[in-house]
Design a protein around this motif. Structure first.
Motif, PDB file in Angstrom:
ATOM      1  N   TRP A   1       0.892  -1.165   0.000  1.00 33.25           N
ATOM      2  CA  TRP A   1       0.000   0.000   0.000  1.00 33.25           C
ATOM      3  C   TRP A   1       0.925   1.208   0.000  1.00 33.25           C
ATOM      4  N   GLY A   2       1.058   1.836  -1.156  1.00 31.53           N
ATOM      5  CA  GLY A   2       2.049   2.899  -1.290  1.00 31.53           C
ATOM      6  C   GLY A   2       3.423   2.297  -1.064  1.00 31.53           C
ATOM      7  N   GLY A   3       4.251   2.943  -0.266  1.00 34.02           N
ATOM      8  CA  GLY A   3       5.577   2.420   0.035  1.00 34.02           C
ATOM      9  C   GLY A   3       5.602   1.445   1.196  1.00 34.02           C
ATOM     10  N   ASP A   4       4.443   1.147   1.773  1.00 33.85           N
ATOM     11  CA  ASP A   4       4.341   0.256   2.928  1.00 33.85           C
ATOM     12  C   ASP A   4       3.915  -1.148   2.508  1.00 33.85           C
ATOM     13  N   GLU A   5       4.098  -2.078   3.427  1.00 29.94           N
ATOM     14  CA  GLU A   5       3.537  -3.420   3.292  1.00 29.94           C
ATOM     15  C   GLU A   5       2.756  -3.713   4.558  1.00 29.94           C
ATOM     16  N   LEU A   6       1.548  -4.242   4.400  1.00 27.67           N
ATOM     17  CA  LEU A   6       0.728  -4.647   5.544  1.00 27.67           C
ATOM     18  C   LEU A   6       0.669  -6.158   5.583  1.00 27.67           C
ATOM     19  N   ARG A   7       0.831  -6.716   6.789  1.00 28.99           N
ATOM     20  CA  ARG A   7       0.804  -8.158   6.987  1.00 28.99           C
ATOM     21  C   ARG A   7      -0.190  -8.479   8.099  1.00 28.99           C
ATOM     22  N   PHE A   8      -1.175  -9.303   7.794  1.00 31.32           N
ATOM     23  CA  PHE A   8      -2.159  -9.771   8.767  1.00 31.32           C
ATOM     24  C   PHE A   8      -1.926 -11.257   8.974  1.00 31.32           C
ATOM     25  N   GLY A   9      -1.375 -11.619  10.120  1.00 29.99           N
ATOM     26  CA  GLY A   9      -1.122 -13.019  10.434  1.00 29.99           C
ATOM     27  C   GLY A   9      -2.097 -13.502  11.488  1.00 29.99           C
TER      28      GLY A   9
END
Length: 180
Positions: free
Chosen positions: A84-92
């Motif tokens: 998401w844009g320059g970020d990474e989201l992780r849902f574990g």
């Protein structure tokens, strides 16, 4: 409220949150990995191709332009990760106790100075997720019933979390409290 923590994820700056819910993994997966579930608590409306390499689109956030990202991991019901844009989201997700679930949200940051801003935003969002999973009305992080972002931001800055990134939708004179 449990505040997030700042650290590194695979050598990159990140903010991390953990929540334990009295629901099975599959129930929490529906809330964090489907457009219908995300609609209750995520800051944007989401459409996603549910596969690694798929496209994810974000729209409807009053403070940001619509954008797209890439699904980098899709392993139901255990892991969803996307850019998401320059970020990474992780849902574990993992089982916790007999019938519960532990959610770990990691926001891998594109810019270190976004840590306090993003952590405050995710605190607001996760409070809405908590409501949704508890069966209460959850109107989303931009609603009048959501937690106030600014006191959370100030708490993160006071804790020493990196700060200073611009805040979308906030006039510069009301902008971030500078800290580290």
């Amino acid at each position: 409220m449990d505040l997030g923590t700042y650290g590194e994820h695979q050598g990159r700056p990140a903010v991390r949150f953990e929540r334990v819910y009295a629901h099975p993994v599959e129930r929490v997966w529906q809330a964090v990995a489907t457009p219908e579930g995300l609609a209750h608590w995520f800051p944007s409306a989401v459409e996603l191709e549910p596969r690694e390499g798929g496209t994810i689109t974000f729209s409807g956030d009053p403070n940001m332009e619509p954008t797209t990202g890439t699904v980098v991991a899709f392993e139901p019901p255990r892991l969803l990760a996307f850019t998401w844009g320059g970020d990474e989201l992780r849902f574990g997700l993992e089982p916790a106790g007999d019938h519960g679930c532990r959610l770990t949200l990691v926001n891998v940051l594109g810019e270190t100075d976004a840590a306090a801003r993003n952590a405050a935003g995710w605190s607001v969002c996760l409070a809405e997720l908590d409501k949704h999973l508890a069966g209460a009305e959850a109107h989303g992080p931009h609603s009048a019933t959501a937690l106030s972002w600014k006191p959370l931001y100030e708490a993160y800055v006071a804790s020493g979390m990196p700060s200073g990134a611009a805040v979308p939708g906030m006039p510069a004179e009301d902008g971030p409290v500078t800290g580290s």
